[in-house]
Each structure stands twice: as structure tokens, then as C-alpha cells.
Motif scaffolding. Sequence first.
Motif, PDB file in Angstrom:
ATOM      1  N   LYS A 266    -121.131  80.084 -44.891  1.00  0.00           N
ATOM      2  CA  LYS A 266    -120.253  80.780 -44.035  1.00  0.00           C
ATOM      3  C   LYS A 266    -121.571  81.852 -43.129  1.00  0.00           C
ATOM      4  O   LYS A 266    -122.442  82.247 -43.589  1.00  0.00           O
ATOM      5  N   GLU A 267    -120.751  82.175 -41.902  1.00  0.00           N
ATOM      6  CA  GLU A 267    -121.490  83.074 -41.026  1.00  0.00           C
ATOM      7  C   GLU A 267    -121.538  84.454 -41.780  1.00  0.00           C
ATOM      8  O   GLU A 267    -120.484  84.784 -42.601  1.00  0.00           O
ATOM      9  N   PRO A 268    -122.564  85.193 -41.649  1.00  0.00           N
ATOM     10  CA  PRO A 268    -122.664  86.326 -42.560  1.00  0.00           C
ATOM     11  C   PRO A 268    -121.274  87.322 -42.325  1.00  0.00           C
ATOM     12  O   PRO A 268    -120.572  88.058 -43.199  1.00  0.00           O
ATOM     13  N   VAL A 269    -120.729  87.202 -41.098  1.00  0.00           N
ATOM     14  CA  VAL A 269    -119.661  88.146 -40.853  1.00  0.00           C
ATOM     15  C   VAL A 269    -118.447  87.788 -41.581  1.00  0.00           C
ATOM     16  O   VAL A 269    -117.608  88.562 -41.641  1.00  0.00           O
ATOM     17  N   HIS A 270    -118.360  86.426 -41.977  1.00  0.00           N
ATOM     18  CA  HIS A 270    -117.470  85.768 -42.675  1.00  0.00           C
ATOM     19  C   HIS A 270    -117.379  85.998 -44.127  1.00  0.00           C
ATOM     20  O   HIS A 270    -116.458  85.594 -44.806  1.00  0.00           O
ATOM     21  N   ARG A 271    -118.640  86.153 -44.732  1.00  0.00           N
ATOM     22  CA  ARG A 271    -119.031  86.118 -45.874  1.00  0.00           C
ATOM     23  C   ARG A 271    -118.202  87.071 -46.860  1.00  0.00           C
ATOM     24  O   ARG A 271    -117.813  86.685 -47.928  1.00  0.00           O
ATOM     25  N   LYS A 272    -117.916  88.305 -46.218  1.00  0.00           N
ATOM     26  CA  LYS A 272    -116.967  89.256 -47.243  1.00  0.00           C
ATOM     27  C   LYS A 272    -115.652  88.643 -47.721  1.00  0.00           C
ATOM     28  O   LYS A 272    -115.127  88.839 -48.557  1.00  0.00           O
ATOM     29  N   TYR A 273    -115.071  87.575 -46.715  1.00  0.00           N
ATOM     30  CA  TYR A 273    -113.901  86.935 -47.230  1.00  0.00           C
ATOM     31  C   TYR A 273    -114.122  85.993 -48.243  1.00  0.00           C
ATOM     32  O   TYR A 273    -112.982  85.566 -48.941  1.00  0.00           O
ATOM     33  N   HIS A 274    -115.385  85.477 -48.558  1.00  0.00           N
ATOM     34  CA  HIS A 274    -115.666  84.721 -49.736  1.00  0.00           C
ATOM     35  C   HIS A 274    -116.375  85.271 -50.677  1.00  0.00           C
ATOM     36  O   HIS A 274    -117.069  84.564 -51.279  1.00  0.00           O
ATOM     37  N   HIS A 275    -116.467  86.526 -50.918  1.00  0.00           N
ATOM     38  CA  HIS A 275    -117.267  87.377 -51.919  1.00  0.00           C
ATOM     39  C   HIS A 275    -117.147  86.820 -53.264  1.00  0.00           C
ATOM     40  O   HIS A 275    -117.893  86.721 -53.984  1.00  0.00           O
ATOM     41  N   ASN A 276    -115.972  86.477 -53.490  1.00  0.00           N
ATOM     42  CA  ASN A 276    -115.492  86.109 -55.082  1.00  0.00           C
ATOM     43  C   ASN A 276    -116.077  84.752 -55.194  1.00  0.00           C
ATOM     44  O   ASN A 276    -116.309  84.518 -56.521  1.00  0.00           O
ATOM     45  N   GLU A 277    -116.464  83.921 -54.483  1.00  0.00           N
ATOM     46  CA  GLU A 277    -117.272  82.714 -54.656  1.00  0.00           C
ATOM     47  C   GLU A 277    -118.447  82.870 -55.332  1.00  0.00           C
ATOM     48  O   GLU A 277    -119.033  82.130 -55.823  1.00  0.00           O
TER      49      GLU A 277
ATOM     50  N   ASP B 174    -125.365  84.955 -73.647  1.00  0.00           N
ATOM     51  CA  ASP B 174    -125.109  85.968 -74.420  1.00  0.00           C
ATOM     52  C   ASP B 174    -124.422  86.896 -73.545  1.00  0.00           C
ATOM     53  O   ASP B 174    -125.075  87.589 -72.296  1.00  0.00           O
ATOM     54  N   PRO B 175    -123.117  87.471 -73.457  1.00  0.00           N
ATOM     55  CA  PRO B 175    -122.615  88.165 -72.380  1.00  0.00           C
ATOM     56  C   PRO B 175    -123.346  89.584 -72.403  1.00  0.00           C
ATOM     57  O   PRO B 175    -123.292  90.381 -71.391  1.00  0.00           O
ATOM     58  N   GLY B 176    -124.008  89.709 -73.614  1.00  0.00           N
ATOM     59  CA  GLY B 176    -124.451  91.315 -73.590  1.00  0.00           C
ATOM     60  C   GLY B 176    -125.877  91.339 -72.803  1.00  0.00           C
ATOM     61  O   GLY B 176    -126.269  92.353 -72.415  1.00  0.00           O
ATOM     62  N   GLY B 177    -126.148  90.084 -72.278  1.00  0.00           N
ATOM     63  CA  GLY B 177    -127.254  90.419 -71.354  1.00  0.00           C
ATOM     64  C   GLY B 177    -127.373  90.186 -69.859  1.00  0.00           C
ATOM     65  O   GLY B 177    -127.967  90.194 -68.918  1.00  0.00           O
ATOM     66  N   PHE B 178    -125.829  90.738 -69.594  1.00  0.00           N
ATOM     67  CA  PHE B 178    -125.646  90.704 -68.348  1.00  0.00           C
ATOM     68  C   PHE B 178    -124.725  91.762 -67.987  1.00  0.00           C
ATOM     69  O   PHE B 178    -123.984  92.211 -68.757  1.00  0.00           O
ATOM     70  N   SER B 179    -124.809  92.387 -66.703  1.00  0.00           N
ATOM     71  CA  SER B 179    -124.003  93.691 -66.336  1.00  0.00           C
ATOM     72  C   SER B 179    -123.852  93.791 -65.029  1.00  0.00           C
ATOM     73  O   SER B 179    -124.925  94.024 -64.516  1.00  0.00           O
ATOM     74  N   TRP B 180    -122.706  93.790 -64.514  1.00  0.00           N
ATOM     75  CA  TRP B 180    -122.560  93.987 -62.787  1.00  0.00           C
ATOM     76  C   TRP B 180    -123.027  95.554 -62.804  1.00  0.00           C
ATOM     77  O   TRP B 180    -122.656  96.485 -63.393  1.00  0.00           O
ATOM     78  N   VAL B 181    -123.884  95.785 -61.626  1.00  0.00           N
ATOM     79  CA  VAL B 181    -123.673  97.129 -61.316  1.00  0.00           C
ATOM     80  C   VAL B 181    -122.871  97.141 -60.054  1.00  0.00           C
ATOM     81  O   VAL B 181    -121.908  98.171 -60.111  1.00  0.00           O
ATOM     82  N   ASP B 182    -122.754  96.496 -58.996  1.00  0.00           N
ATOM     83  CA  ASP B 182    -121.837  96.535 -58.075  1.00  0.00           C
ATOM     84  C   ASP B 182    -121.368  95.102 -57.775  1.00  0.00           C
ATOM     85  O   ASP B 182    -122.159  94.387 -56.937  1.00  0.00           O
ATOM     86  N   GLY B 183    -120.325  94.472 -58.234  1.00  0.00           N
ATOM     87  CA  GLY B 183    -119.862  92.860 -57.975  1.00  0.00           C
ATOM     88  C   GLY B 183    -118.989  92.925 -56.833  1.00  0.00           C
ATOM     89  O   GLY B 183    -118.441  91.801 -56.478  1.00  0.00           O
ATOM     90  N   GLY B 184    -118.388  94.268 -56.400  1.00  0.00           N
ATOM     91  CA  GLY B 184    -117.324  94.200 -55.364  1.00  0.00           C
ATOM     92  C   GLY B 184    -117.741  94.744 -53.914  1.00  0.00           C
ATOM     93  O   GLY B 184    -116.823  94.963 -53.164  1.00  0.00           O
ATOM     94  N   ALA B 185    -119.050  94.602 -53.584  1.00  0.00           N
ATOM     95  CA  ALA B 185    -119.566  95.371 -52.325  1.00  0.00           C
ATOM     96  C   ALA B 185    -119.252  94.225 -51.129  1.00  0.00           C
ATOM     97  O   ALA B 185    -120.288  93.742 -50.546  1.00  0.00           O
ATOM     98  N   ALA B 186    -118.076  93.669 -51.148  1.00  0.00           N
ATOM     99  CA  ALA B 186    -117.876  92.755 -50.161  1.00  0.00           C
ATOM    100  C   ALA B 186    -118.254  92.824 -48.705  1.00  0.00           C
ATOM    101  O   ALA B 186    -118.581  92.070 -47.945  1.00  0.00           O
ATOM    102  N   GLU B 187    -117.753  94.244 -48.295  1.00  0.00           N
ATOM    103  CA  GLU B 187    -117.924  94.358 -46.952  1.00  0.00           C
ATOM    104  C   GLU B 187    -119.650  94.590 -46.432  1.00  0.00           C
ATOM    105  O   GLU B 187    -119.823  94.310 -45.222  1.00  0.00           O
TER     106      GLU B 187
END
Length: 791
Positions: free
Chosen positions: A556-567, A686-699
Amino acid sequence: MTARRPSRTQSTARTKAVPAPVSDPEPVPASQPEPGSASASQPESAVPAPAAVLPSQPGGGMRPVQEAAAEDRERLLSGGHHDPHAVLGAHPVTGGVAVRVLRPYARAVAVVAAGLRTELHDDGDGFFSALLPIDTIPDYSLLVAYEGEATEVQDPYRFLPTLGELDLHLIREGRHEELWKALGAQPMTAQGVTGTRFTVWAPNARGVRVSGDFNYWDGAAYPMRSLGSSGVWELFVPGIGEGALYKFDLMRPDGSHTLRADPMARRTEVPPATASIVTDVHHTWRDEQWMTHRGDLPVHRAPFSVYEVHLASWRPGLTYRQLATQLPAYVQDLGFTHVELMPVSEHPFGGSWGYQVTGFYAPTARLGTPDDFRYLVDSLHRAGIGVLMDWVPAHFPKDDWALAQFDGRPLYEHADPNRAEHPDWGTLEFDYGRTEVRNFLVANATYWCEEFHIDGLRVDAVASMLYLDYSREHGQWSPNEYGGRENLDAVRFLQEMNATVYRRNPGVVTIAEESTAWEGVTRATDQVGAGGFGGLGFGLKWNMGWMHDSLEYITKEPVHRKYHHNEMTFSMVYAYSENYVLPISHDEVVHGKQALVSKIPGDWWQRRATHRAYLGFMWAHPGKQLLFMGQEFAQGAEWSEAHGPDWWLLDPSYEAAQDHRGVRDLVRDLNTVYAATPALWQRDTDPGGFSWVDGGAAEDNVFSFLRYDADGAPVLVVSNFSPVVRHECRLGVPESVPAWHEVLNTDMGLYGGSDVRNADPLKPEAVPAHGRPASIQLTLPPLATVWFRPV
């Protein structure tokens, strides 16, 4: 109707058309077509020999025994006798020892024993016999005279079966884990005589004969015996050794004949020729250190970075031994821990890339001999590189010289046409419910691990095996016994294969290419899940969902990637449901899908930058990594098996070579830092080996997360998929870390980036962010991924 012996004119004409064979000659009438391989395995010229005279031993010979029963003669001549040893060879009878020989086209045959020879009576149709006035069967040979020459040979029909009862029992039970040592062509010594044992499983055949270049592809003189209910046919042929070409001539149930390559052949001719070749092992392994220590760490808790290779096109024209010089050095330099070889098993059509296999036990002869392939694996191991191999038990092609209706009826394929026909590929699916077929495949899996020291099997097209309705419409499939769509036979086969491979080969991993959400692919076979099935027992599974979603995002074009962030974030919802490999494989860079860098929008700089940022994100994401050849230097063209990677892009004389070299330099550094950073691989499952800092910075098109090793030491990963520099980006971090150091930045100038960097050290401030009491402020380069480690 019985066959007639050729006239002297026919025999002479044929002799002048073919050379004298190195073993027992069996000239064929000039009017008879030559079956078998279309290669140089066929005779071409004549070597005249003086006529042989075979005088009879005084007082013996020329006394015929009672002729073989008409039914036996007819069945032997037609190739439909199940027990030729009961008629041919030497047998005690009243009055002495009866010797009977079937040698079509021979002028005379004599028995040679204790230095004496006795002529046999010509019974017609190629049969010769005599009653020897002796009490016991002697050690004897045969002196066989053809037009102009005579050859002394051993009689195949004086030898007892060379396959033991235990072998036959295990074959019947479908539990022969070293099947390749029982079936096929095995050079050996029997009763002090060297030769080759030929064995083949063909339970529906009325008769089987061995045809080869040693008998001018006429197996009339070499009928095999049936070994009872096992469905196995056997014949020890003296004097035949390595290099001999052969096939099996089978009489089908309807009386017709088919000439087939050996399903268990360990060596074949170079396609398009199709004969099997007698071979043995001579390679001396030198990878003891690798084999001893490859299982020290379980694969899911070890660094695992894979370079996928199509051997025939990586450097077109190179043999296995030439590849052994170049491939290990290249892969070692780039820091990959493993190579994955697209299918090596013999296949007739190169355009299938090896995924339509006919020779499951033979490395493709296109690049050399089986020992040459062993040499390549050995060389990779001595360079510290593991070897994975694509394995294809899901289907096989319909070539009429191979497995399809092998003995005249469905044998390896399912008897139900709806279960046998693969709807997508024009091939046939294996009958996983038949014990011998399951044994053929299970033994094949361990064969590659034990005979070629393969470290892992990536099993192709698992989903097509698991579902009865795979690519089938309503009415084209029938449910299983419980009314479901699961192929229970395939489930049991995969469980048995995995259990057997892991039990017999410590340190080996099996990897499933499974494209659905089947539960428990990498769960142990004795652990039953919610669906009522035990786990399939694989060690790893390709994460096709991550691959599809993440590639969709970067196209996707960078300007449209915010709509596909969850992918890019959705993979973490199921990241620990299986033990995953993140694959950017050959399947993603062919058939109009475009190479990785060419999928990405923007100008050349933006495409390369996004390519680099994506690889940085991939290497840091939970799971192991796989990258197909050519993508490590951002090849822009799709892969073609005809010419392989575009190596010329790296040539210094090419004006843009530095662009491609920069991407390759990044891949080298990714692997180097990855291997030295346990947080990036030690807790992949192991789920304990990962932690989001910010997984929602779609904009902002930004993703940031932490990875932790077994001791809790973190790595901070930040990806910016926008073509803008983001200054003063604040991220919450663990307050226990005094400072952070930038250890990898895909925007560095030496990789072809804009060289936006972060000054060391980045010290946390008591400013809350992202749910943490401390944070750092950093600069994010455009279209880049940055890794930070504690100072």
C-alpha cells in the motif's frame, strides 16, 4: 501362444546391431522394439566374436530332463510366472540333478562345475536342460553361447531369497523403517558371488522381470519370484554392479506389460531419460562435530535464519560438487544459520521446481550423483550451516513409467478416483490409509535424514493432505467415518512420520507448510486438542497468515497504510498458537506476484528503503525467518528457474550495484546482530518474550515493541513505514534500563539509506508513556526499522 526362438538370420542381424555386453548377453531380435530409457543405455554397435564350440563332457550332458510343463513354459515366456525358481535352476530329482535354463536367443548352454562342462539339451523357445548324474547340487556356472561368442555367467536361479523373513514381516506390517535397505537395487554378495539384489513391491502383478542395459532391455531371461503375501518380488542377478541401468517389466492383471522405473531407486538417469541406476554409497562423512551438536538447543529456542535455494538455478550450470565450493561460503558470509533446498528428489519436469516427484529416494541426477549430493551437505555442515530440504509427500505425477497405477491397478494412489486425483495440479494423491504406502513415505522421510544427514524436512502442501474437500466442490468428495472433512488417514500418516523422524534422528526438525488454521500442527502427537485430534507433531510451521498480511501492508502507499495497520499487528493475536517460521519464499516472487522490492510503491529509493525496513521488522518479529534467494539483494525481477538470481546486479560495473550491495550488507548485519541477541530468538514461542510498546500508532505508520531473552534482557524495536523523519518520538521503556544503544538501523548510509541516526546513549526520563513510568525520546528515520539494546 508361446514365443519362438529367432532364426539364425534374425539372431545374426541383431548381433551385428549391438555390442557385446559386459555381463550376461541377451540379444534381442531386430524386429523387437527396445523398451526402457531413451538414453545411451541402449546398445549401439557390434563387436564380432569368434564362434564358440561347447563340447559335451564324456558320459554326461545332452540327456534332457522331462520338459517343463506347458503352462510353466508359457507363463515364463510371457513374463507372468510367480515362481520361476521352481522351474529354472538346479533341482534334485530321481536319477540326479535336473538343470533347466531360460536363455532366449542363445545357441547353446553348458553347465560348468568343478572345471568340467556339460552341454544342455535345446528344448526350444530358449529353454535348455539336462539331467546331471550326480547326487547333490554343485556350485556351478553357465557357459552361454550366442552368435559368435560365449560368456561364462552365474545362474540367478541357484540362489536362495536374499531378503529375510523379518524384512518381509515388517513390509507387510508397514513398519520397515529402513525400507530402502530391503527394496530396490542393492549391490551385495550372495554365497560368495557378487551381484545385485532386485526387489520391488507389486502385489497386483502377475509377473515381474528385470530389464536393463545388461540384457538389452529384454527381461525374458530374468523373471523374478514372488515372496508370498508381502507383494514383494525378488531376484539376485550375479555379475551386475554399480552403474547398471534397469527397470521392472511388470505383467498387469489383464496380461499387458508395463516397463517401470524402480520406486525405490537411489539413483536415476538424467531427465528426460528415465531408467534407474544401481548404486552404492562411497562418501566418507566429515561432519561429526555438526551431527554431534546440532541438537544441543531445541530449534524453537535457537537462532534460525534460513536462506531458501533452488539448487539448479542458484548458479546455473554448477554441479553438486561445484556448489559445495560456492554455496557454503556465500551463506556463511551472510550469516544464515540454515539453507532450505527446494525439492532435491528426482523429478521429470524441471518446470515443476521439483514439486512433482517420481524418484522419492534419488537426488536429482541433473547436478550429479547421490555421493556428490552427500558431499554438498557435508560441506555445508563443515561450514556450520544446517540443511533443510523440501519434501513432497502430498502427490506425484501421472507419468506412465513411474508410480501411477504401478502394477496395473491403483497402488500408491487411492483406489477411489475422487480421492486419487489432485484437482489443482493434475497429479495423484497418495493412499495414506494403505500400510505399505504409508511405510514408503515414512521410511523416505527418515532416509533423507539418515543417508544424507539432512537436518530438517519442510513438508509441502500439508493442507491439501489434511482435508478431503481440499479444492473440491460439493459432490466431489465424501466425508470421513465421523461425517467430517478431515482426512484421518493423512493425519495418522503425518503423526507417524513426525514421531519416527524425531525418534530416529535427534536434532532434526520437521516444518509444515500448512495454510489453514488446523489446530495443533506443532503440538506433540500424544496431546489431544479441542478438535479431538492429537497434535501432528511438527517442530515448526510456516506462518502463511503473517506473510500474506504483512506483504499486503507494504504494497500500500504510505498514505493508505494507516487503514491497514492491523495487518501488521494481527499476527500477535495468534503468534504463540504454533511454533512459527516467517516465510518470504519462492512462492511469493513468481507467477506475477513480483519480487519483494517490486511489490512496494514509490520511487527506487523508497522501494529499497521499505524493503530494508520490512526485513528489519521481520527479523525482530517473534518466529524464525526464511528468505528466498535474490531477495537478499533486492532483485527487482521475478525468479525464473531458467536463469536464477540476477547476480549481475551486484557487479561493480553496474551503475546501481551499490544499491543492491547495500541491501545485502544489511541482511548480513541483520543475521549477525540477530544471532548475538538471544532476545530475538530465545523466546519465540513464549508470550512472555514479547510486549508491545505502541501497536496502535496507525496515523504514524509506526510499530514499536520489546523482545526479552530468558534472563529478561530487552531489545527495543521500532519500525517507521512512512517516508518522513519523525523527530522527538517518545516511547515508554522499562525503567530498569539505564540507557539504550542503537545496534541496527536500516536507514544507515552504507545500506543505501539517508543515514538518520540516534546519538548514544538514549537515557530514559521520568516521563510516563505507553503505560510505563519511564520513556526515551528518539528520532525515527524514514521508512526504516531501528533496533536498540541496553548499554
